[in-house]
Scaffold this motif. Structure first.
Motif, PDB file in Angstrom:
ATOM      1  N   PHE A  41      -9.295  -8.754   0.304  1.00 13.13           N
ATOM      2  CA  PHE A  41      -9.900  -7.674   0.113  1.00 13.13           C
ATOM      3  C   PHE A  41     -11.379  -7.635   0.107  1.00 13.13           C
ATOM      4  CE2 PHE A  41      -5.162  -7.832  -1.848  1.00 13.13           C
ATOM      5  CZ  PHE A  41      -4.403  -6.511  -1.043  1.00 13.13           C
TER       6      PHE A  41
ATOM      7  N   TYR B 144     -11.552  -7.043   7.311  1.00 11.71           N
ATOM      8  CA  TYR B 144     -10.266  -7.212   7.488  1.00 11.71           C
ATOM      9  C   TYR B 144      -9.633  -5.460   6.774  1.00 11.71           C
ATOM     10  CZ  TYR B 144     -10.771 -10.631  10.657  1.00 11.71           C
ATOM     11  OH  TYR B 144     -11.168 -11.862  12.131  1.00 11.71           O
ATOM     12  N   LEU B 145     -10.872  -4.913   5.516  1.00  8.53           N
ATOM     13  CA  LEU B 145     -10.047  -4.544   4.309  1.00  8.53           C
ATOM     14  C   LEU B 145      -9.843  -3.438   5.099  1.00  8.53           C
ATOM     15  CD1 LEU B 145      -9.736  -4.133   1.303  1.00  8.53           C
ATOM     16  CD2 LEU B 145     -11.836  -3.933   1.410  1.00  8.53           C
ATOM     17  N   THR B 146     -10.189  -2.389   5.346  1.00  9.79           N
ATOM     18  CA  THR B 146     -10.124  -1.016   6.149  1.00  9.79           C
ATOM     19  C   THR B 146      -8.997  -1.192   6.977  1.00  9.79           C
ATOM     20  OG1 THR B 146     -12.567  -0.283   5.567  1.00  9.79           O
ATOM     21  CG2 THR B 146     -11.198   1.001   7.003  1.00  9.79           C
ATOM     22  N   TYR B 147      -8.788  -2.489   8.138  1.00 16.49           N
ATOM     23  CA  TYR B 147      -7.650  -2.596   8.802  1.00 16.49           C
ATOM     24  C   TYR B 147      -6.428  -2.542   7.643  1.00 16.49           C
ATOM     25  CZ  TYR B 147      -5.027  -4.720  12.818  1.00 16.49           C
ATOM     26  OH  TYR B 147      -3.962  -4.564  13.663  1.00 16.49           O
TER      27      TYR B 147
ATOM     28  N   PHE C 242      -5.453  -1.701   4.871  1.00 18.54           N
ATOM     29  CA  PHE C 242      -5.424  -0.259   4.366  1.00 18.54           C
ATOM     30  C   PHE C 242      -4.191   0.141   5.852  1.00 18.54           C
ATOM     31  CE2 PHE C 242      -7.010  -2.141   0.174  1.00 18.54           C
ATOM     32  CZ  PHE C 242      -6.062  -1.664  -0.164  1.00 18.54           C
ATOM     33  N   ALA C 243      -5.222   0.502   6.770  1.00 21.95           N
ATOM     34  CA  ALA C 243      -4.790   1.914   7.937  1.00 21.95           C
ATOM     35  C   ALA C 243      -3.035   1.569   7.822  1.00 21.95           C
ATOM     36  CB  ALA C 243      -5.832   1.745   8.764  1.00 21.95           C
TER      37      ALA C 243
END
Length: 403
Positions: A124, A128-131, A133-134
């Protein structure tokens, strides 16, 4: 890559596949068993208990897979665990479709935060956080769609395949964030996943067909083919169960026996096909009336006793309350007559009614007594009802209710 593929083609993989298929079978058996016993009309706590049992079954299945893989890999469950991951993904997806409750759906959506090393919060804080959650949003939409459209997905191969592919791809992409393996392995893993799911799909379909065959056999064994009501064989089982329940709980039980007046005349005058239609008409109206009044005057079950004779067992009703339902059945039969080729058939019934008494030692005594009351009604002019030895016309019975 050759070594990676070999990891899917070992003897231990066969063990994992067989165990996974076994778990799928157990999940299916439990789901269908609970479905027969628990419905939307069941009390809240009964339905909650069903949801908890099914959710626990899913968790136990995944833990069993982990333990199996740990055992066959000498204590290291993540050693070349590509098949292990596919097995868990397959079981969790199958659980959404076959286990009919929202708790399983929520549990499935919680898995990306619960498995090892999901507790590592670095996922988090990195790029890669955005990846993540997407992917999770896509996973959420897929799971919710699969749950909401499970009935059509179970019969539609292409919808089933698309949903399982998107679900698995999300999971493998989430695993890639945590393990950073070579991305080409996702493609290989997805191919083996589709093969894995094909095996599970074939197993599930065969199980469903087996359950359908069993249900047909159960209907033939327990229901009368002509009228569609429960048959005498089931009556014997049900009456004994209720008798034993009464012995332990003092539950109120009433029994009514009836037959169609001058039924032989219908057969002789109009033929046996019309006689069969009379039987179906009476059984249908009696069942409809029992469904209407079951919450008010006890739950009544209709059984075909033999020939033109039927029995109704009222659980939680006295003989007086059963008589009120009998009056309603007779009134419905009068209000909705049977017409054959434009001719109205005058169908009337004789009833005998009794309640379970402390002196009754067996169900045979109850049926002998109610049978005696039925014949008392017939011998007093037909189109009558006898309650605990007292015979009434239906008009007199209505006056007795109003008194």
């Amino acid at each position: 890559m050759a070594n990676f593929v070999k990891n899917y083609l070992t003897s231990t993989d066969l063990v994992v596949i067989l165990i996974t298929v076994g778990l799928i079978t157990v999940i299916t058996l439990v789901a269908y068993t609970l479905e027969k016993k628990v419905s939307k009309a069941s009390p809240f706590f009964i339905r909650l208990g069903e949801h908890i049992i099914e959710s626990a079954l899913l968790v136990v299945s995944i833990l069993v897979l982990r333990q199996v893989f740990t055992t066959i890999n000498n204590g290291h469950f993540m050693t070349d665990a590509w098949l292990y991951a596919n097995a868990q993904i397959a079981v969790s997806f199958f659980g959404i479709l076959i286990l009919n409750n929202r708790l399983v759906e929520l549990l499935t959506l919680a898995f990306p935060f619960l498995y090892n090393p999901a507790f590592n919060v670095t996922r988090f804080s990195g790029p890669y956080l955005t990846y993540f959650f997407a992917l999770y949003i896509v996973l959420l939409i897929t799971v919710d769609y699969a749950y909401s459209h499970k009935d059509e997905m179970l019969i539609s191969n292409y919808k089933y395949t698309i949903a399982q592919t998107v679900y698995a791809l999300c999971w493998w992409s989430i695993l890639w964030i945590d393990y950073h393996f070579n991305p080409y392995k996702i493609i290989i893993s997805m191919i083996f996943f589709e093969v894995f799911m094909l095996i599970i799909r074939i197993t599930e379909k065969r199980l469903r067909l087996s359950f359908a065959d069993f249900k047909d056999l159960e209907i033939k064994a327990n229901y009368d083919a002509l009228t569609g009501v429960i048959n005498r064989s089931s009556l014997n089982t049900t009456s004994k169960e209720l008798f034993e329940e009464h012995a332990h709980t003092d539950a109120t039980i009433a029994v009514a026996m009836f037959d169609i007046d001058h039924f032989k005349k219908f057969n002789d005058t109009y033929g046996h096909e019309i006689g069969d239609e009379v039987l179906r008409h009476v059984a249908h109206l009696a069942e409809r009336e029992l469904m209407t009044t079951c919450n008010e005057k006890g739950a009544g079950q209709l059984f075909r006793y033999g020939g033109e004779e039927f029995i109704i067992i009222f659980k939680g009703a006295t003989a007086q309350e059963a008589a009120e339902v009998v009056y309603d059945i007779r009134k419905t039969l009068k209000d909705i007559p049977l017409f054959i080729n434009g001719a109205k058939l005058n169908v009337t019934l004789c009833f005998g009614i009794t309640s379970l008494k402390e002196s009754d030692k067996t169900t045979k005594e109850i049926f002998e007594r109610v049978d005696k009351y039925l014949y008392q009604s017939k011998n007093n002019g037909r189109n009558r009802v006898t309650i605990e030895g007292d015979t009434y016309t239906y008009d007199n019975l209505k006056v007795a209710f109003e008194a």
